[in-house]
Design a protein around this motif. Structure first.
Motif, PDB file in Angstrom:
ATOM      1  N   MET A   1    -109.780  36.350 -13.950  1.00 33.98           N
ATOM      2  CA  MET A   1    -109.235  37.821 -12.971  1.00 33.98           C
ATOM      3  C   MET A   1    -107.787  37.005 -13.510  1.00 33.98           C
ATOM      4  O   MET A   1    -106.976  37.764 -12.463  1.00 33.98           O
ATOM      5  N   SER A   2    -107.620  37.229 -14.374  1.00 36.28           N
ATOM      6  CA  SER A   2    -106.292  37.193 -15.042  1.00 36.28           C
ATOM      7  C   SER A   2    -105.457  37.912 -14.893  1.00 36.28           C
ATOM      8  O   SER A   2    -105.548  38.858 -15.525  1.00 36.28           O
ATOM      9  N   PHE A   3    -104.201  38.321 -14.329  1.00 32.31           N
ATOM     10  CA  PHE A   3    -103.568  39.214 -14.366  1.00 32.31           C
ATOM     11  C   PHE A   3    -102.387  39.333 -14.240  1.00 32.31           C
ATOM     12  O   PHE A   3    -101.829  38.800 -13.352  1.00 32.31           O
ATOM     13  N   GLN A 276    -104.615  34.176  -8.332  1.00 34.70           N
ATOM     14  CA  GLN A 276    -105.398  35.172  -7.220  1.00 34.70           C
ATOM     15  C   GLN A 276    -105.955  35.069  -5.320  1.00 34.70           C
ATOM     16  O   GLN A 276    -106.773  35.541  -4.727  1.00 34.70           O
ATOM     17  N   ASN A 362    -106.290  42.110  -8.547  1.00 34.31           N
ATOM     18  CA  ASN A 362    -106.260  42.576  -9.908  1.00 34.31           C
ATOM     19  C   ASN A 362    -106.128  43.874  -9.790  1.00 34.31           C
ATOM     20  O   ASN A 362    -107.497  44.558 -10.007  1.00 34.31           O
ATOM     21  N   CYS A 484    -113.779  39.576 -16.497  1.00 33.83           N
ATOM     22  CA  CYS A 484    -113.609  38.018 -15.780  1.00 33.83           C
ATOM     23  C   CYS A 484    -114.538  37.288 -15.856  1.00 33.83           C
ATOM     24  O   CYS A 484    -115.905  37.604 -14.805  1.00 33.83           O
TER      25      CYS A 484
END
Length: 535
Positions: A1-3, A276, A362, A484
């Motif tokens: 869940m990289s943003f 997050q 995200n 993700c």
């Protein structure tokens, strides 16, 4: 869940004099001159290297809105290679620009460079599969929530209590260390990194100060992480199998697709992904408040869910399948193989999934794009496109009730273990968009990482699949090969939180605080810390 968020500085640019604006936008011709002119126009006199490498790139960044997806996958032309807003590179590398040979994350790596058939993503995901959660990570998470929701924290701002011990959980999950074993400098890097992600705007003093702190302390962090990895390799970390790094080392074997420097990099790049969690918890408790600030519909669904056999999957499903309905509209008929599958998702799974669909912490999937055509543009710029998550999840093409909170919608949605070559041909593809392959783990489990026809990676352990909802209408964790890999870990994290809330009869409320502290809880998210709980 990289943003990593992308900032728009339109108002600031519009406030500049025309001659200053022209010098700045012509930065490719004379970068030093552009940085000096920009520095003179800023409210604070920042050091020139920061202006040149953080603020200037933010100003010449172009952001484009991508499409809402019809199918849950992204074309490979929309690359993840170095797909990071340029003004963030200085927090990751000393040179202020990408040096991927020194370590990189799968989240900033193009599909074509991840090894055969998305190998790097599979290796990363090998540490996060659901079969590992309860025996390896669950106790750590439960202990964290026991402390967070303890009587001593009642009637106090929740997010301050959350961050009191968050980095203990973070490093315990990654490396098996916590408490005094975590140096103050390592904690400071994490706190500063999250602050920059939350406030974003490089013109602000708080962003500058924390950005510079990350650059100052990052080498200490990297050396410390590398030393802990060496401890693990030498058998000095107790219960190493209860850490992410153990599986990255075992399955990646420090080979070219997951080098040791990449393991180090992922350990601190996950500041982005796991940051997050804080925003998610805040958004959930704000909806579960029992005062007039909460959401009574979500509150009622929570009650209904927890009064059921919330951890038991259904034994039958209702006959409405979104993919089946879509095929009927497209071809005038459906597919026998798609009729009324029994959902693998428990009532609590479905409740949490619907929270994520409606909250969508995200914002979207970022891809790098390049200028095309024979003419050189007047102003060179950094270009990115964002395929939106929330708008796709609420697209009426996917749901009859897109704006309603309805966890039962996942009773019949297609899952990644069902989307195979036959399904791809049913939809209308001549062949499978992403060839199905399996990567066997080397950590002692009888487990593989495989994929759907859309490229979505998921795990299988002892012949039991752990699929995800592979449907464009469920977009909070992204799409296809870009999805993700920590999705199900995050869902289990939230489920443990909700189990604790229900079992301890915790109720959330708005606190009567005149000037609540502003707390950074995730990318672009700074909130008033004015929600507490009673037991």
């Amino acid at each position: 869940m990289s943003f990593f968020p992308i900032l728009k500085l339109d108002d600031f640019i519009a406030s500049l004099a025309d001659d200053v604006k022209a010098d700045i936008l012509a930065w490719r011709l004379n970068k030093k001159k552009a940085a000096l002119r920009l520095r003179e126009a800023l409210p604070t006199l920042f050091d020139l290297s920061y202006v040149e490498n953080a603020i200037l790139p933010a100003i010449v960044t172009s952001v484009f809105q991508g499409e809402r997806h019809d199918l849950p996958m992204i074309d490979l032309k929309f690359t993840k290679e170095e797909a990071l807003p340029f003004f963030f590179w200085g927090m990751l590398y000393d040179s202020w620009e990408p040096e991927l040979e020194k370590g990189l994350s799968v989240f900033i790596q193009g599909y074509e460079n991840r090894g055969e058939e998305n190998r790097r993503k599979r290796l990363y995901a090998s540490a996060l599969t659901p079969d590992l959660y309860r025996p390896m990570y669950g106790e750590k998470v439960v202990d964290f929530f026991d402390q967070l929701l303890s009587t001593s924290n009642a009637n106090r701002p929740l997010m301050a209590s959350y961050y009191d011990t968050y980095f203990d959980l973070y490093w315990d999950l990654h490396l098996g260390v916590k408490g005094e074993a975590i140096p103050d400098e390592v904690r400071q890097v994490g706190e500063s990194f999250n602050t920059v992600l939350a406030y974003v705007n490089p013109i602000l003093d708080i962003v500058h100060d924390n950005y510079v702190r990350v650059r100052t302390l990052r080498k200490i962090l990297e050396d410390w992480v590398d030393a802990r990895i060496e401890d693990m390799l030498q058998g000095k970390i107790p219960n190493p199998e209860k850490t992410f790094v153990y599986y990255w080392l075992k399955n990646g074997e420090q080979g070219p697709d997951f080098r040791r420097e990449d393991v180090v990099f992922e350990c601190f790049h996950n500041f982005v992904a796991l940051s997050q969690w804080g925003n998610t918890i805040y958004q959930i408790v704000s909806r579960l408040r029992t005062d007039d600030q909460g959401d009574p519909i979500i509150g009622e669904w929570f009650k209904r869910t927890m009064e059921s056999d919330f951890d038991q999957p259904p034994t039958s499903a209702t006959p409405s399948n979104p993919l089946e309905e879509w095929l009927k509209k497209l071809f005038g008929h459906g597919s026998d193989s798609l009729k009324s599958p029994v959902s693998p998702f428990t009532p609590l799974d479905r409740f949490v999934m619907e929270l994520f669909r409606t909250i969508s912490p995200n914002d979207g999937s970022i891809s790098l794009i390049e200028e095309t055509g024979n003419l050189t543009p007047l102003y060179q710029r950094y270009g990115y496109i964002i395929n939106p998550h929330s708008e796709t999840s609420r697209d009426p093409r996917h749901w009859l009730d897109p704006n309603e909170f309805n966890p039962d919608r996942y009773l019949t949605t297609p899952t990644s273990d069902q989307i195979d070559e036959a399904r791809a041909k049913e939809i209308g593809f001549a062949r499978c968009p992403f060839h199905k392959i399996s990567l066997a783990v080397k950590d002692g489990r009888n487990a593989i990482l495989t994929n759907s026809a859309f490229g979505t990676v998921f795990g299988v352990n002892e012949n039991q699949s752990f699929p995800v909802c592979d449907y464009a209408g469920y977009a909070p964790f992204g799409f296809g090969y870009r999805r993700c890999p920590g999705e199900l870990l995050t869902i289990e994290f939230v489920k443990d939180f909700l189990r604790k809330v229900w079992s301890d009869k915790v109720e959330f409320k708005t606190l009567d605080i005149d000037n609540p502290e502003r707390v950074p809880v995730g990318p672009t998210a700074v909130v008033d810390d004015n929600i507490g709980f009673v037991r």
